[in-house]
Write an enzyme that holds these catalytic residues in place. Structure first.
Site, PDB file in Angstrom:
ATOM      1  N   PHE A 142       0.857  -1.188   0.000  1.00  0.00           N
ATOM      2  CA  PHE A 142       0.000   0.000   0.000  1.00  0.00           C
ATOM      3  C   PHE A 142       0.890   1.233   0.000  1.00  0.00           C
ATOM      4  O   PHE A 142       1.626   1.493   0.942  1.00  0.00           O
ATOM      5  CB  PHE A 142      -0.956   0.055   1.207  1.00  0.00           C
ATOM      6  CG  PHE A 142      -1.908   1.227   1.062  1.00  0.00           C
ATOM      7  CD1 PHE A 142      -3.037   1.124   0.269  1.00  0.00           C
ATOM      8  CD2 PHE A 142      -1.631   2.449   1.655  1.00  0.00           C
ATOM      9  CE1 PHE A 142      -3.882   2.224   0.080  1.00  0.00           C
ATOM     10  CE2 PHE A 142      -2.467   3.548   1.465  1.00  0.00           C
ATOM     11  CZ  PHE A 142      -3.600   3.426   0.683  1.00  0.00           C
ATOM     12  N   ASP A 227       9.331   2.878   1.727  1.00  0.00           N
ATOM     13  CA  ASP A 227       8.179   3.708   2.077  1.00  0.00           C
ATOM     14  C   ASP A 227       7.967   3.556   3.584  1.00  0.00           C
ATOM     15  O   ASP A 227       7.426   2.560   4.052  1.00  0.00           O
ATOM     16  CB  ASP A 227       6.945   3.232   1.285  1.00  0.00           C
ATOM     17  CG  ASP A 227       5.679   4.003   1.668  1.00  0.00           C
ATOM     18  OD1 ASP A 227       5.688   4.699   2.696  1.00  0.00           O
ATOM     19  OD2 ASP A 227       4.680   3.879   0.937  1.00  0.00           O
ATOM     20  N   LYS A 256       2.891  11.335   7.083  1.00  0.00           N
ATOM     21  CA  LYS A 256       2.089  11.184   8.304  1.00  0.00           C
ATOM     22  C   LYS A 256       2.660  11.914   9.535  1.00  0.00           C
ATOM     23  O   LYS A 256       2.414  13.095   9.711  1.00  0.00           O
ATOM     24  CB  LYS A 256       1.876   9.702   8.605  1.00  0.00           C
ATOM     25  CG  LYS A 256       1.063   8.994   7.504  1.00  0.00           C
ATOM     26  CD  LYS A 256       0.671   7.622   7.924  1.00  0.00           C
ATOM     27  CE  LYS A 256       0.124   6.776   6.801  1.00  0.00           C
ATOM     28  NZ  LYS A 256      -1.298   6.846   6.597  1.00  0.00           N
TER      29      LYS A 256
END
Ligand SMILES: Cc1ncc(COP(=O)(O)O)c(C=O)c1O
Length: 407
Positions: A142, A227, A256
């Site tokens: 993802f 990531d 984030k």
């Protein structure tokens, strides 16, 4: 008349796209590890906005930094220099150990930026035939929701209906070193991968997987891009997840918690040699690196380090997992696993949503992922006593779930 939970939900559904299936709770306030709904009910936040709010809700230090900067200057665009961005980039470079950083906004934009850098570097510096490069990615990845990124997703709901898909990606099994070596050819640019697959259900690879990945990338001269949008900045018990594996990727993507949740901030960090393939006009963003984002980013990073959030995640993550195993483990649970405070309870049957509803009723906000898995990822400021209380509530939630699934 006071709006009810149903009123808020109906309104959102009436005017909004139905691209999410949120739990039926309407939140209005946050404080530390807690969230409050419109009726004043208090919940333990066990999601942290998918690990964005590592520093806790309503964090006074971050708010102070944001307000100070808001009153001075919030956006200039990159047409001019501003007096905040340099400090922010330097701070990221210093804590990550990379030479150069490019600031962006959302996580998906960070990933897109990394893909562009990888491709350009391969064509200009590695002699890969122009427009023929391949980036290897992992099954069940993802990385975000843009058209390019969903094109290499292996999740049907994420991908289907959004073609034609961007070419140039090859999918391999995660945590299978043989697959990586087999997938490499003369057009391979690199491997873009999550060091722990968060959205797939907190999938933790073998301890030596990434050491072997690093060796293979070095052997064939291909780039390794991590990531760490979800795993980075303390979540897994180290400042960066790559530190668990004793290796360093060539490219690191953060997002984030880089802002503590106050603002969308992401970045890509890498060496000068790789970053220098970007030249004026080749990439950009109106908001990336703006003074407000930079001020918030600096405060967020300082907060993580000063308050030793990775250390807390490491220590309390182990404690949380042990307590969960002791209090809720039963025949209907396949596994309880995690690293730091990125924890998953995997059920044997696809009942995760039902469990989350029962948890919500007892004051625990957690989110199901992929039907069978419930993720517990509280803000990293959580204390031992709060975990004790949360686990008792989680136990109650599971008991209620078990009671109603028997009847
Ligand atoms: C590993 C990873 N990469 C990328 C993203 C996308 O980030 P954003 O939603 O900010 O675009 C996420 C979000 O959950 C993520 O977990």
């Amino acid at each position: 008349m006071k709006k009810t939970v149903e009123d808020f939900i109906k309104q959102a559904e009436r005017y909004g796209a139905k691209n999410y299936a949120p739990l039926p709770v309407v939140l209005t306030k946050g404080d530390g590890i807690y969230l409050y709904d419109i009726n004043g009910k208090k919940y333990f936040d066990m999601l942290s906005a998918y690990s964005a709010v590592n520093q806790g809700h309503n964090n006074k230090k971050l708010i102070k930094a944001a307000i100070k900067q808001l009153k001075r200057l919030y956006l200039t665009s990159r047409a001019f220099h501003n007096d905040k961005m340099g400090d922010f980039l330097q701070k990221i470079a210093e804590i990550t150990g990379y030479e150069k950083v490019i600031p962006m906004n959302t996580g998906a934009e960070g990933v897109e930026t990394a893909i562009k850098i990888m491709r350009k570097y391969a064509y200009e510096k590695k002699g890969i035939k122009k427009d023929c490069g391949e980036i290897i990615v992992a099954e069940n990845n993802f990385h975000g929701r843009t058209t390019t990124i969903v094109g290499f997703s292996t999740d049907k709901t994420t991908k289907e209906g959004f073609g034609p898909y961007t070419p140039g990606f090859k999918i391999i099994k995660y945590n299978d070193i043989g697959e990586l070596e087999k997938a490499i050819n003369e057009n391979t640019i690199g491997y873009l991968v999550e060091p722990i697959q968060g959205e797939a259900g907190v999938i933790i690879p073998d301890d030596d997987y990434f050491r072997k990945v690093r060796e293979i990338c070095d052997k064939y001269g291909i780039l390794l891009a991590f990531d760490e949008i979800q795993t980075g900045l303390g979540r897994t018990g180290k400042l960066f997840c790559f530190q668990h594996y004793g290796i360093k990727p060539d490219i690191l993507i953060l997002g984030k918690a880089l802002s503590g949740g106050l603002y969308p901030i992401s970045c890509v960090a890498t060496s000068a040699e790789i970053m220098n393939v970007l030249t004026p006009g080749t990439h950009g963003s109106t908001f990336g690196g703006n003074p407000l984002a930079s001020a918030i980013g600096i405060a967020s990073l300082e907060y993580i380090i000063k308050n030793k959030l990775p250390e807390n995640a490491e220590k309390l993550g182990k404690y949380f997992i042990e307590k969960l195993k002791k209090e809720i483990m039963d025949d209907d649970i396949k596994e309880i696993r995690g690293k730091g405070l990125l924890i998953a309870v995997e059920m044997k049957k696809p009942v995760a949503r039902k469990v989350c509803i029962e948890l919500m009723r007892v004051g625990i906000l957690a989110k199901d992922t992929h039907e069978k898995t419930i993720r517990f990822a509280p803000p990293l400021i959580i204390k031992k006593k709060q975990i004790d209380k949360a686990v008792m509530k989680i136990k109650k939630g599971f008991e209620n779930f078990r009671k109603c699934s028997c009847t």
